[in-house]
Design an enzyme around this catalytic site. Structure first.
Site, PDB file in Angstrom:
ATOM      1  N   ARG A 269      -3.978  23.641 -24.225  1.00  0.00           N
ATOM      2  CA  ARG A 269      -3.265  22.693 -25.170  1.00  0.00           C
ATOM      3  C   ARG A 269      -3.201  23.056 -26.692  1.00  0.00           C
ATOM      4  NH1 ARG A 269      -5.112  17.693 -26.218  1.00  0.00           N
ATOM      5  NH2 ARG A 269      -6.289  17.708 -24.187  1.00  0.00           N
TER       6      ARG A 269
ATOM      7  N   TYR B  91      20.906  14.719 -33.668  1.00  0.00           N
ATOM      8  CA  TYR B  91      21.146  14.499 -32.310  1.00  0.00           C
ATOM      9  C   TYR B  91      20.614  13.044 -31.828  1.00  0.00           C
ATOM     10  CZ  TYR B  91      18.930  15.314 -27.719  1.00  0.00           C
ATOM     11  OH  TYR B  91      18.672  15.012 -26.196  1.00  0.00           O
TER      12      TYR B  91
ATOM     13  N   ASP C 276      16.261  20.624 -38.948  1.00  0.00           N
ATOM     14  CA  ASP C 276      16.519  21.009 -37.609  1.00  0.00           C
ATOM     15  C   ASP C 276      17.439  22.113 -37.668  1.00  0.00           C
ATOM     16  OD1 ASP C 276      17.550  21.307 -34.979  1.00  0.00           O
ATOM     17  OD2 ASP C 276      16.835  19.280 -34.423  1.00  0.00           O
TER      18      ASP C 276
ATOM     19  N   LYS D 279      17.910  26.135 -26.793  1.00  0.00           N
ATOM     20  CA  LYS D 279      19.214  26.374 -27.348  1.00  0.00           C
ATOM     21  C   LYS D 279      19.311  27.815 -27.294  1.00  0.00           C
ATOM     22  CE  LYS D 279      19.648  21.721 -26.963  1.00  0.00           C
ATOM     23  NZ  LYS D 279      19.255  21.171 -25.754  1.00  0.00           N
TER      24      LYS D 279
HETATM   25  C1  3LM Z   1      22.486  18.261 -26.841  1.00  0.00           C
HETATM   26  N1  3LM Z   1      20.205  18.474 -27.889  1.00  0.00           N
HETATM   27  O1  3LM Z   1      23.196  18.584 -25.819  1.00  0.00           O
HETATM   28  P1  3LM Z   1      14.999  19.293 -26.575  1.00  0.00           P
HETATM   29  N2  3LM Z   1      17.550  19.154 -31.958  1.00  0.00           N
HETATM   30  C2  3LM Z   1      18.791  19.111 -31.613  1.00  0.00           C
HETATM   31  C3  3LM Z   1      19.315  19.182 -30.300  1.00  0.00           C
HETATM   32  O2  3LM Z   1      20.602  19.278 -30.143  1.00  0.00           O
HETATM   33  C4  3LM Z   1      18.239  18.538 -29.435  1.00  0.00           C
HETATM   34  C5  3LM Z   1      17.083  18.478 -29.716  1.00  0.00           C
HETATM   35  C6  3LM Z   1      16.645  18.634 -30.893  1.00  0.00           C
HETATM   36  C7  3LM Z   1      20.934  18.360 -26.588  1.00  0.00           C
HETATM   37  C8  3LM Z   1      20.082  18.140 -25.355  1.00  0.00           C
HETATM   38  S1  3LM Z   1      21.161  15.698 -24.478  1.00  0.00           S
HETATM   39  C9  3LM Z   1      20.051  14.986 -23.115  1.00  0.00           C
HETATM   40  C10 3LM Z   1      20.836  17.275 -24.235  1.00  0.00           C
HETATM   41  C11 3LM Z   1      19.831  19.543 -32.774  1.00  0.00           C
HETATM   42  C12 3LM Z   1      18.853  18.597 -27.908  1.00  0.00           C
HETATM   43  C13 3LM Z   1      16.190  17.991 -28.492  1.00  0.00           C
HETATM   44  O3  3LM Z   1      13.866  18.228 -26.440  1.00  0.00           O
HETATM   45  O4  3LM Z   1      14.555  20.616 -26.324  1.00  0.00           O
HETATM   46  O5  3LM Z   1      16.176  19.089 -25.563  1.00  0.00           O
HETATM   47  O6  3LM Z   1      15.751  19.369 -27.999  1.00  0.00           O
HETATM   48  O7  3LM Z   1      22.772  18.077 -28.007  1.00  0.00           O
END
Ligand code: 3LM
Length: 398
Positions: A59, A112, A186, A211
């Protein structure tokens, strides 16, 4: 590797962060371990006290994650990076390491959905004030900055409207008011290949590595990239104590593998997106295409200035109503109806009912996310095949 700064992007994405291993394996082994043996009780104590370098417990750090942390730091041109279990793990670890009750965060009005929920429904519960503002006009930010402001937070291009924000202008405005304000960007939609916020004056970059960074749709992961001082704080407080959102060694391995092709994947995503955006722009069933690479898009000039290319994400509004739009999209054969983005497959989703369902109807309106908006993450297929798939369903609407 300590000459990374002189190496090109492609070389760094492949070679940065290489760690020695006893067998000389080309690909770093997966250190699938929760804990690390100390030679003596004294050594364990010295590591906990920070008097001796070395691993303690996964961790707090692990060689598999250290390898990709070094890669992300090298690619974003930051001093250090922290690997996390998800993009939300990165964002929450960075934010909880930056503010306390009574502080204020100024955030972009288009984020997001879960980031919006964390800020609007989560952090406000613990006495942090959050204001959402349209940051396209830097004057709006300047008007809102106050002695309470500790963080300025935004995405660019924004999810899901692709609104483009001027990183340099916003960072300059925040720092001119108070150099201590932490500007957090971001960079998920662009990836470090297309845009590097730290070089434009931001203090911290966060990523959903789920992504483009990983790029293969098989991992949930995130990163924070910043100064060594801030990353140490995120690691030893935000991650260790507040969120516990630790990346797994196997996911670190997959990310190292995915990163080897980041530049060529991004180039193909961008080239495909451009062709698809132009097709959609000219199709009579389409009312508007939101893509930073179209010259008539509001964010085109700023995107051209701060991005190497315009990315693989776009949104569209159709002239048809929501039910007809859904019925048409349900007929897509090649494209997949799914959230997430940055994968080899072209993914199509409906933000108002999916990724941004954490917004109320009024909040969606404020963020410019219309009920009919459809988001497309352009994949790596032959663009002609994706265009043919869209054409076959869009033609039924005219
Ligand atoms: C999406 N987005 O489909 P994770 N910052 C950005 C993002 O697009 C996302 C995160 C952070 C999507 C996920 S929706 C349930 C699916 C600009 C995620 C968060 O925690 O790795 O999912 O990232 O737009």
């Amino acid at each position: 590797m300590n000459t990374e700064k002189n190496l090109g992007f492609a070389t760094r994405q492949i070679h940065a962060g290489k760690i020695a291993n006893a067998a000389g394996a080309l690909c770093a082994p997966i250190y699938q371990t929760s804990t690390f043996a100390f030679e003596t009780v004294e050594q364990g104590g010295a590591r906990f006290a920070g008097q001796e370098e070395g691993y303690i417990y996964s961790r707090l750090g692990n060689p598999s994650m250290a390898q990709v942390e070094l890669k992300l730091a090298a690619l974003e041109n930051g001093e250090a990076a922290l690997a996390t279990a998800s993009g939300m793990g990165a964002i929450s670890s960075a934010l909880w390491s930056s503010v306390e009750a009574g502080d204020e965060i100024l955030a972009s009005d288009t984020l997001y959905g879960c980031t919006f929920a964390l800020l609007n429904h989560g952090m406000t519960k613990f006495g942090v004030d959050v204001k959402f503002i349209d940051m396209v006009d830097v004057e709006n930010l300047k008007k809102c900055l106050s002695p309470k402001t500790k963080v300025v937070y935004f995405e660019t291009p924004c999810n899901p409207t692709l609104k483009v924000l001027d990183i340099q202008a916003l960072a300059n405005a925040a720092h001119a008011y108070n150099p201590e304000i932490r500007v957090i960007v971001d960079n998920t939609f662009a990836s470090p290949y297309l845009q590097r916020p730290l070089e434009l004056g931001a203090d911290v970059v966060v990523h959903s590595a789920t992504k483009y960074i990983n790029g293969h749709g098989d991992v949930i992961a995130g990163f924070v990239i910043s100064t060594k001082e801030f990353i140490d704080k995120c690691r030893m407080f935000g991650l260790k104590d507040m969120t516990g959102a630790v990346m797994s060694p196997f996911n670190a391995f997959l990310i190292a593998r995915g990163l080897k092709t980041l530049d060529i994947r991004m180039e193909r995503h961008c080239a495909n997106a451009h062709k698809i955006a132009e097709f959609l722009h000219d199709h009579p069933a389409v009312a508007k295409v939101y893509y930073p690479g179209l010259e008539d898009f509001e964010g085109y000039e700023v995107a051209k200035k701060q991005m190497k290319d315009f990315g693989g994400m776009m949104s569209i509004e159709l002239k048809a109503d929501r039910a007809a739009t859904a019925a048409a999209l349900n007929k897509l054969q090649l494209c997949t109806i799914a959230v997430s983005l940055g994968d080899a497959e072209t993914l199509v989703e409906h933000p108002a009912s999916m990724t941004h369902s954490t917004y109320t109807a009024d909040e969606l309106k404020m963020a410019g996310i219309s009920e009919g908006l459809v988001r497309i993450s352009v994949g790596l297929e032959d663009p002609e095949d994706v265009i043919a798939d869209f054409k076959s369903v869009l033609d039924t609407l005219v």
